[in-house]
Design a protein around this motif. Structure first.
Motif, PDB file in Angstrom:
ATOM      1  N   ILE A   6       0.847  -1.199   0.000  1.00  0.00           N
ATOM      2  CA  ILE A   6       0.000   0.000   0.000  1.00  0.00           C
ATOM      3  C   ILE A   6       0.880   1.246   0.000  1.00  0.00           C
ATOM      4  CG2 ILE A   6      -1.668   1.330   1.353  1.00  0.00           C
ATOM      5  CD1 ILE A   6      -2.854  -1.388   2.242  1.00  0.00           C
ATOM      6  N   THR A   7       1.907   1.211   0.840  1.00  0.00           N
ATOM      7  CA  THR A   7       2.829   2.332   0.905  1.00  0.00           C
ATOM      8  C   THR A   7       3.419   2.608  -0.476  1.00  0.00           C
ATOM      9  OG1 THR A   7       3.397   1.629   3.110  1.00  0.00           O
ATOM     10  CG2 THR A   7       4.875   3.202   2.084  1.00  0.00           C
ATOM     11  N   PRO A  99      -0.062   9.488   7.293  1.00  0.00           N
ATOM     12  CA  PRO A  99      -0.169   8.785   6.007  1.00  0.00           C
ATOM     13  C   PRO A  99       1.219   8.604   5.383  1.00  0.00           C
ATOM     14  CG  PRO A  99      -1.621  10.715   6.089  1.00  0.00           C
ATOM     15  CD  PRO A  99      -0.777  10.756   7.313  1.00  0.00           C
ATOM     16  N   PRO A 100       1.503   7.431   4.841  1.00  0.00           N
ATOM     17  CA  PRO A 100       2.846   7.128   4.333  1.00  0.00           C
ATOM     18  C   PRO A 100       3.419   8.182   3.393  1.00  0.00           C
ATOM     19  CG  PRO A 100       1.502   5.162   4.310  1.00  0.00           C
ATOM     20  CD  PRO A 100       0.602   6.274   4.753  1.00  0.00           C
ATOM     21  N   LYS A 105       7.953  14.177   4.862  1.00  0.00           N
ATOM     22  CA  LYS A 105       7.770  15.613   5.085  1.00  0.00           C
ATOM     23  C   LYS A 105       7.402  15.918   6.529  1.00  0.00           C
ATOM     24  CE  LYS A 105       6.048  16.703   0.493  1.00  0.00           C
ATOM     25  NZ  LYS A 105       4.792  16.872  -0.243  1.00  0.00           N
ATOM     26  N   THR A 106       7.309  14.898   7.348  1.00  0.00           N
ATOM     27  CA  THR A 106       6.882  15.099   8.741  1.00  0.00           C
ATOM     28  C   THR A 106       8.100  15.089   9.667  1.00  0.00           C
ATOM     29  OG1 THR A 106       4.771  14.029   8.280  1.00  0.00           O
ATOM     30  CG2 THR A 106       5.452  14.168  10.603  1.00  0.00           C
ATOM     31  N   PRO A 107       8.404  16.235  10.264  1.00  0.00           N
ATOM     32  CA  PRO A 107       9.585  16.268  11.128  1.00  0.00           C
ATOM     33  C   PRO A 107       9.331  15.589  12.465  1.00  0.00           C
ATOM     34  CG  PRO A 107       8.495  18.406  11.135  1.00  0.00           C
ATOM     35  CD  PRO A 107       7.736  17.540  10.159  1.00  0.00           C
ATOM     36  N   PHE A 140      10.784   9.237   8.930  1.00  0.00           N
ATOM     37  CA  PHE A 140      10.395  10.648   9.042  1.00  0.00           C
ATOM     38  C   PHE A 140      11.535  11.609   8.732  1.00  0.00           C
ATOM     39  CE2 PHE A 140       7.570   8.268  11.931  1.00  0.00           C
ATOM     40  CZ  PHE A 140       6.373   8.540  11.292  1.00  0.00           C
ATOM     41  N   LEU A 141      11.172  12.881   8.621  1.00  0.00           N
ATOM     42  CA  LEU A 141      12.152  13.929   8.378  1.00  0.00           C
ATOM     43  C   LEU A 141      12.881  14.220   9.698  1.00  0.00           C
ATOM     44  CD1 LEU A 141      13.294  16.325   6.661  1.00  0.00           C
ATOM     45  CD2 LEU A 141      11.305  17.636   7.394  1.00  0.00           C
TER      46      LEU A 141
END
Ligand SMILES: O=c1[nH]cnc2c1ncn2[C@@H]1O[C@H](COP(=O)(O)OP(=O)(O)O)[C@@H](O)[C@H]1O
Ligand SMILES: [Ca+2]
Length: 411
Positions: A6-7, A99-100, A105-107, A140-141
């Motif tokens: 899915i990812t 969400p994958p 972009k998520t720090p 993650f970022l």
């Protein structure tokens, strides 16, 4: 696995379409931030979801996922890998929550407070290094400086930002900001926006900090008192703070039940403590003991005597424990309510047996800290809050805004 497939499909979609028409990005302006609070008594993850509709408006907070573990990282001073493992377990929640296609972009950031400030540099750095590895192995970022010990003055400022953002005081013209009081395990913070010239003139220079947030500059009064958190204050009252060398020594206090003898672990050190078997116990002698810890140790800005403050963390917990407020609702108290409760508990310790043996000491310390420490009056109003609009009142939200701003994710 199915999840990997899915990812993969999601990422492929993401590459195929420009972000704003990508069918999977139902809301292209949704973004996430992950902030860890490595406190002295526990580690907590806050996963925030935001939406920003235009550069002119403040980002809107859509929700928060919150989870915590005990004890805090400082309890793993000699097992840094085990400490980092507790962080990893919390971070796994974020894998499910974000969400994958937004992972990259998520720090993710961890800031440690007083527990790590009190450890030796070497032990603290070893813990932070292990945590950093956990972050780098995540999808993650990981920004520069993603794992650090936070400066005490930021702790106060960021909590102030959180509370005033959540109560709507940072948007619009009429800003009636509120001061904040945070009582942690190892340190305590006071923060407010001075209204009187006097306060600016009479405060020590390092108590005033300019802070920019949401295109405004706030010149705040803030200070973090290390060693004045509730648990550190217990040790100070017992005369045991910074006494780790004294093995097996018994520390006694009139704030504890007469017959009590027990052991307590804090910051990786074991302490033995007990009541005054022969001597006095009760509010009066206890207040005198606690007074020694606070009297003359804190700066007292005149201005706060006439203002009301938001109070959370251990102020909240102890008010709940003694039925001064409801756990879900919180409430408004006067400083004198803490004193009344302290007297009630300390002068009837046998009746409060089931609760923590430290209840009398804690309430007495809170009373002394507010009155003799900060200089509040008996009728100063305290707004006790755990959550505003279902979001935890913690410095972590302010820290996340600051982070997203510095990364250019928000304006
Ligand atoms: O997200 C939160 N919302 C509300 N209270 C919190 C949150 N995180 C920690 N606390 C409170 O902070 C107190 C513990 O302080 P902490 O472990 O952070 O010590 P420190 O700030 O001295 O490092 C407890 O009263 C706990 O309920
Ligand atoms: Ca804290």
């Amino acid at each position: 696995t199915l999840k990997e497939q899915i990812t993969y499909i999601v990422m492929w979609f993401q590459d195929l379409f420009p972000p704003n028409v990508c069918p999977i990005n139902a809301k292209a302006n949704t973004f996430y931030g992950i902030m860890f609070d490595a406190g002295s008594t526990g580690t907590r993850i806050h996963i925030y979801t935001f939406v920003q509709k235009s550069p002119e408006s403040l980002p809107e907070l859509e929700g928060e996922i919150f989870e915590s573990v005990k004890p805090g990282l400082s309890a793993y001073a000699d097992q840094p890998e085990k400490g980092a493992e507790t962080v990893k377990r919390l971070l796994d929640m974020a894998i499910d929550a974000v969400p994958p296609h937004l992972w990259k972009k998520t720090p993710v950031v961890l800031k440690a407070t007083a527990g790590l400030r009190l450890l030796s540099e070497e032990k603290a750095q070893a813990l932070l290094l292990e945590v950093k590895e956990v972050f780098e192995e995540s999808p993650f970022l990981v920004p520069e400086d993603s794992v650090s010990i936070m400066d005490g003055s930021y702790e106060g400022i960021l909590a102030w930002i959180t509370v005033n953002f959540l109560t709507g005081q940072l948007s619009g013209q009429n800003q009636h900001t509120v001061g904040t009081l945070d009582l942690g395990g190892a340190s305590t913070q006071i923060t407010f926006l001075p209204r009187f010239e006097e306060t600016l003139k009479e405060s020590p220079g390092d108590f005033l900090t300019s802070f920019e947030m949401f295109n405004s500059t706030y010149k705040l009064y803030t200070h973090s008192y290390l060693g004045f958190g509730l648990k550190a204050a217990r040790l100070a009252t017992l005369g045991a703070l910074n006494m780790e060398a004294v093995d097996g020594q018994m520390f006694r206090s009139s704030c504890l039940p007469k017959q009590l003898e027990a052991e307590w672990h804090f910051g990786g050190v074991k302490y033995r403590y007990g009541g005054n078997k022969e001597g006095e116990t009760g509010f009066k002698p206890c207040y005198l003991e606690v007074l020694k810890v606070v009297k003359g140790k804190l700066h007292q800005p005149d201005e706060i005597r006439a203002s009301s403050f938001y109070a959370f963390s251990y102020y909240y917990d102890r008010a709940v424990d003694t039925n001064l407020i409801d756990y879900e609702q919180g409430g408004v108290l006067e400083v004198r309510d803490f004193e009344r409760k302290a007297k009630e508990v300390c002068d009837n310790m046998e009746r409060y047996n089931s609760a923590s043996p430290f209840l009398c000491m804690d309430l007495t310390y809170i009373t002394a800290l507010l009155k003799e420490g900060f200089g509040f009056t008996d009728n100063t109003l305290l707004q006790l809050t755990k959550k505003v609009n279902n979001i935890e009142t913690s410095w972590t939200l302010g820290a996340t805004f600051h982070l997203l701003q510095s990364l250019g994710i928000t304006y």
